[in-house]
Design a protein around this motif. Structure first.
Motif, mmCIF file in Angstrom:
data_model
loop_
_atom_site.group_PDB
_atom_site.id
_atom_site.type_symbol
_atom_site.label_atom_id
_atom_site.label_comp_id
_atom_site.label_asym_id
_atom_site.label_seq_id
_atom_site.Cartn_x
_atom_site.Cartn_y
_atom_site.Cartn_z
ATOM 1 N N GLY A 140 0.824 -1.212 0.000
ATOM 2 C CA GLY A 140 0.000 0.000 0.000
ATOM 3 C C GLY A 140 0.855 1.258 0.000
ATOM 4 O O GLY A 140 0.579 2.222 -0.722
ATOM 5 N N PHE A 141 1.930 1.226 0.807
ATOM 6 C CA PHE A 141 2.849 2.364 0.821
ATOM 7 C C PHE A 141 3.606 2.480 -0.500
ATOM 8 O O PHE A 141 3.862 3.586 -0.975
ATOM 9 N N ALA A 142 3.977 1.352 -1.101
ATOM 10 C CA ALA A 142 4.667 1.383 -2.399
ATOM 11 C C ALA A 142 3.760 1.989 -3.465
ATOM 12 O O ALA A 142 4.215 2.796 -4.287
ATOM 13 N N ASP A 143 2.475 1.624 -3.449
ATOM 14 C CA ASP A 143 1.515 2.207 -4.397
ATOM 15 C C ASP A 143 1.385 3.714 -4.183
ATOM 16 O O ASP A 143 1.305 4.487 -5.149
ATOM 17 N N LEU A 144 1.360 4.113 -2.928
ATOM 18 C CA LEU A 144 1.251 5.530 -2.594
ATOM 19 C C LEU A 144 2.477 6.299 -3.100
ATOM 20 O O LEU A 144 2.352 7.379 -3.678
ATOM 21 N N ALA A 145 3.657 5.720 -2.922
ATOM 22 C CA ALA A 145 4.887 6.357 -3.398
ATOM 23 C C ALA A 145 4.885 6.473 -4.922
ATOM 24 O O ALA A 145 5.284 7.504 -5.481
ATOM 25 N N GLU A 146 4.437 5.433 -5.599
ATOM 26 C CA GLU A 146 4.380 5.454 -7.065
ATOM 27 C C GLU A 146 3.412 6.532 -7.546
ATOM 28 O O GLU A 146 3.692 7.268 -8.503
ATOM 29 N N SER A 147 2.284 6.641 -6.883
ATOM 30 C CA SER A 147 1.311 7.676 -7.224
ATOM 31 C C SER A 147 1.915 9.069 -7.034
ATOM 32 O O SER A 147 1.729 9.959 -7.865
ATOM 33 N N ALA A 148 2.678 9.240 -5.967
ATOM 34 C CA ALA A 148 3.301 10.537 -5.690
ATOM 35 C C ALA A 148 4.346 10.887 -6.751
ATOM 36 O O ALA A 148 4.510 12.061 -7.101
ATOM 37 N N ARG A 149 5.035 9.875 -7.266
ATOM 38 C CA ARG A 149 6.021 10.125 -8.329
ATOM 39 C C ARG A 149 5.343 10.725 -9.563
ATOM 40 O O ARG A 149 5.850 11.640 -10.188
ATOM 41 N N HIS A 150 4.190 10.187 -9.917
ATOM 42 C CA HIS A 150 3.454 10.669 -11.082
ATOM 43 C C HIS A 150 2.764 11.997 -10.796
ATOM 44 O O HIS A 150 2.572 12.800 -11.705
ATOM 45 N N ALA A 151 2.398 12.218 -9.556
ATOM 46 C CA ALA A 151 1.684 13.445 -9.198
ATOM 47 C C ALA A 151 2.592 14.669 -9.220
ATOM 48 O O ALA A 151 2.105 15.796 -9.257
ATOM 49 N N ALA A 152 3.897 14.457 -9.205
ATOM 50 C CA ALA A 152 4.826 15.590 -9.215
ATOM 51 C C ALA A 152 4.630 16.463 -10.457
ATOM 52 O O ALA A 152 4.886 17.665 -10.426
ATOM 53 N N ASP A 153 4.163 15.876 -11.528
ATOM 54 C CA ASP A 153 3.941 16.622 -12.767
ATOM 55 C C ASP A 153 2.534 17.222 -12.844
ATOM 56 O O ASP A 153 2.251 17.995 -13.769
ATOM 57 N N ASN A 154 1.676 16.836 -11.943
ATOM 58 C CA ASN A 154 0.296 17.334 -11.935
ATOM 59 C C ASN A 154 0.177 18.480 -10.955
ATOM 60 O O ASN A 154 0.475 18.321 -9.769
ATOM 61 N N LYS A 155 -0.250 19.615 -11.457
ATOM 62 C CA LYS A 155 -0.456 20.755 -10.559
ATOM 63 C C LYS A 155 -1.797 21.376 -10.920
ATOM 64 O O LYS A 155 -2.028 21.766 -12.070
ATOM 65 N N ARG A 156 -2.670 21.419 -9.942
ATOM 66 C CA ARG A 156 -3.989 22.011 -10.155
ATOM 67 C C ARG A 156 -3.857 23.530 -10.133
ATOM 68 O O ARG A 156 -3.227 24.105 -9.242
ATOM 69 N N ALA A 157 -4.441 24.148 -11.105
ATOM 70 C CA ALA A 157 -4.378 25.628 -11.187
ATOM 71 C C ALA A 157 -5.271 26.238 -10.116
ATOM 72 O O ALA A 157 -6.342 25.729 -9.809
ATOM 73 N N CYS A 158 -4.795 27.328 -9.550
ATOM 74 C CA CYS A 158 -5.614 28.070 -8.575
ATOM 75 C C CYS A 158 -6.678 28.851 -9.326
ATOM 76 O O CYS A 158 -6.428 29.306 -10.448
#
Length: 102
Positions: free
Chosen positions: A83-101
């Motif tokens: 579960g933690f490994a999945d969370l870390a993998e998700s965070a790696r991909h999320a680094a490129d995702n930024k929600r606009a204000c």
């Protein structure tokens, strides 16, 4: 991803004595007497923590005469680690995702 069952397990393992017990049981199967010697905890306190770990499915017991041996269930720890490994993998991909204000 981590589930509510996993977050309950994280709470169980967050206690320092329970985490110490789990660490000891990762190396060998031990009885209550051994765990008292290794942790320095009182037998009643240790028994209460072992009950929590048993009820959470982290450890299993094996009666042996007048002693009870405790063994870590590696599948439970592996599931939590996954579960933690999945969370870390998700965070790696999320680094490129930024929600606009707005």
């Amino acid at each position: 991803m981590l589930t509510s069952v996993d977050t309950d397990l994280i709470r169980v393992l967050a206690d320092p004595l329970r985490l110490h017990i789990v660490t000891l049981l990762a190396k060998e199967t031990l009885c209550t007497t051994h765990l008292v010697e290794e942790t320095g905890a009182r037998q009643t306190n240790l028994s209460n923590h072992l009950k929590v770990l048993r009820e959470a499915g982290v450890v299993e017991t094996e009666p042996c005469g007048r002693y009870t041996y405790y063994r870590l269930r590696p599948d439970v720890i592996a599931r939590l680690a996954g579960g933690f490994a999945d969370l870390a993998e998700s965070a790696r991909h999320a680094a490129d995702n930024k929600r606009a204000c707005p």
